[in-house]
Design an enzyme around this catalytic site. Structure first.
Site, PDB file in Angstrom:
ATOM      1  CG  LEU A 140      -1.989  -1.080   1.272  1.00 20.49           C
ATOM      2  CD1 LEU A 140      -2.648  -1.118   2.644  1.00 20.49           C
ATOM      3  CD2 LEU A 140      -3.034  -0.825   0.199  1.00 20.49           C
TER       4      LEU A 140
ATOM      5  CE  LYS B 146       5.894   1.390  10.288  1.00 17.50           C
ATOM      6  NZ  LYS B 146       5.682   2.571  11.158  1.00 17.50           N
TER       7      LYS B 146
ATOM      8  CG  ASP C 202       5.751  13.865  12.979  1.00 19.26           C
ATOM      9  OD1 ASP C 202       5.901  15.046  12.603  1.00 19.26           O
ATOM     10  OD2 ASP C 202       6.009  12.887  12.252  1.00 19.26           O
TER      11      ASP C 202
END
Length: 505
Positions: free
Chosen positions: A63, A86, A181
């Site tokens: 992806l 992942k 972040d």
């Protein structure tokens, strides 16, 4: 995906620019939008060989890929449950810092049990030793993608995103986790439902305040733009929840205005701006209430002690600023550009007019108003033989300049059209005057004032034909102009030397 490591800011490779000057990179913790599921890998790299299986999950197509790992579409082998898997890059699998960061991301996400944080299904290692993380598969688009299509959001719509996002951050802070972040590409808007689920992504650079340790770095980690990073983080100083509040302030600024609080051509410039410069008020860049300025700019304070003490205080202040009702009858000032159209006849010509003169004289103003309406102008004043039309002027410099140039071009185009009109009588004269200023409107929308309505202050004296514009309109446009021949006021307009004037000389 390009990321900031703990101590180093490196230049990013060339990539597509997203909103707010942020480098566009594909999310590495969730699936991309369905239609982008087969997008090319970031940086043009080839994907590592995909594994066939990760624990109980079969691995499908890739992806997205970032500097840290690859995300694959997965499916539980027995239940068929979709998932995102992942997997760390092979060359990082034996790197202690990379493994520590991977473990930190897993721990942070497991600690924060919240609808605004991705749920983890499984963690393990592939046969070749690479660690993997299986999590829920999200369908939708990140906020950066959403803003590219929208530009900026109304305050109420921004609040609908920030409310659940702040709830997720509060849950993280309660677990002694600082995200570090917070930015548009790390906010995911799930598809489906009247109110999309908002998910905070990527805890890969999160700080676990109760588990201090050495900074984690990796050779492949780069940053696109520190558009939302706090000064203390940029200076590698200790961080706490107030660093995320700075990120929230910058994120809110971007959502409300369509641009970051600071823009620069390099990381060095951006760093200096975040450390030392004061950002413009949001209300100076977008039509938002000045009440929002105080909340957003407090969050963007250089000193963490001057920011809101908690995420809860920030979102409460934002809610109050957005919900504050406008005082009944309060005036609203808005920048605008106006075109004044005046039709005159030769002295004495209307005392005993013939049919040709009357037909032309009476036709000019309706023709002019229709043409200007097609160009986006609305009538503000109609005095029979003269009228003022106006259009709003954006607050951002580029939009303001485009609006002013558009008004001058519309006036010149109209004058050319009027000069070529059928049945034109040379005893009928027209002048168009363009000015940039502001309008004042009541809460009901009725115009009550503003310098554009004070025609005597800016319309030139005399009866000269042509197109005139104020210095406020012509500033920076590079349009040739000269003083109006009969003007005696220092504030008078200048005659625009366009194609019409060239033909008449």
């Amino acid at each position: 995906m390009a990321r900031a490591d703990d101590h180093t800011l490196r230049s990013a490779p060339p990539e597509a620019s997203g909103p707010a000057g942020e480098t566009v990179a594909l999310p590495v913790t969730v699936a991309l939008p369905v239609e982008e599921g087969q997008a090319a890998f970031a940086g043009g790299e080839h994907a590592p060989e995909a594994p066939d299986r990760a624990g109980d999950y079969r691995i499908g197509s890739a992806l997205a890929q970032g500097g840290f790992g690859v995300v694959y579409r997965g499916e539980h082998a027995e239940r068929g449950t979709p998932a995102a898997v992942k997997v760390l890059h092979p060359e990082l699998a034996l790197h202690p810092d990379a493994l520590a960061r991977f473990e930190r991301e897993v721990e942070a996400m497991r600690r924060v049990r919240h609808p605004g944080v991705v749920e983890i299904f499984d963690v393990g290692r592939l046969a070749d030793g690479r660690p993997y993380l299986v999590m829920e598969l999200l369908e939708g688009a990140d906020l950066a993608h959403h803003l590219r299509g929208r530009g900026r959001l109304p305050p109420e719509e921004a609040l609908a995103v920030l409310d659940p996002l702040c709830s997720a951050l509060e849950a993280a802070h309660a677990q002694a986790i600082v995200h570090r972040d917070v930015k548009p590409s790390n906010v995911f808007l799930c598809a489906g439902g009247d109110r999309p689920r908002v998910v905070l992504l990527d805890f890969g650079v999160a700080k676990l305040l109760d588990a201090p340790g050495p900074a984690l770095t990796a050779s492949r980690h780069v940053v696109g733009s520190p558009s939302c990073m706090s000064p203390e983080q940029l200076m590698s100083r200790p961080v706490d929840a107030r660093s995320d509040i700075y990120g929230l302030g910058a994120l809110t600024y971007i959502m409300l205005t369509g641009e970051p609080p600071f823009s620069g051509a390099s990381l060095v410039v951006l760093r200096q701006l975040h450390l030392f410069a004061s950002p413009p008020r949001p209300s100076a860049r977008a039509r938002v209430s000045p009440a929002l300025d105080r909340v957003v700019l407090q969050a963007l304070s250089k000193d963490p002690a001057e920011r809101q003490a908690s995420v809860g205080e920030f979102i409460a202040g934002l809610r109050a600023a957005i919900a504050a009702p406008r005082a009944r009858g309060a005036a609203e000032r808005r920048p605008a550009v106006g075109i004044y159209v005046e039709v005159r006849a030769d002295p004495g010509a209307l005392e005993e007019p013939d049919a040709e003169l009357l037909d032309d004289f009476e036709a000019v103003l309706p023709l002019a108003l229709a043409a200007l309406a097609d160009a986006g102008f609305a009538a503000a004043v109609d005095a029979g033989t003269a009228a003022l039309v106006t259009a709003d002027r954006p607050l951002d410099p580029a939009g303001d300049q485009a609006a002013r140039r558009g008004a001058v071009d519309a006036a010149l185009s109209l004058m050319r059209r009027l000069d070529a009109r059928a049945g034109r009588d040379l005893r009928v004269h027209v002048r168009l005057c363009v000015h940039a200023g502001e309008l004042v409107a009541s809460s009901g929308g009725a115009l009550t004032g503003g310098d554009l309505l004070e025609l005597a202050a800016w319309v030139p004296e005399g009866a000269a034909d042509g197109v005139f514009a104020s210095p406020a309109v012509l500033d920076g446009l590079g349009v040739a102009a000269q003083p109006a021949p009969t003007s005696r006021r220092s504030s008078a307009l200048l005659r625009v030397m366009g194609a019409v004037d060239a033909e008449r000389r």
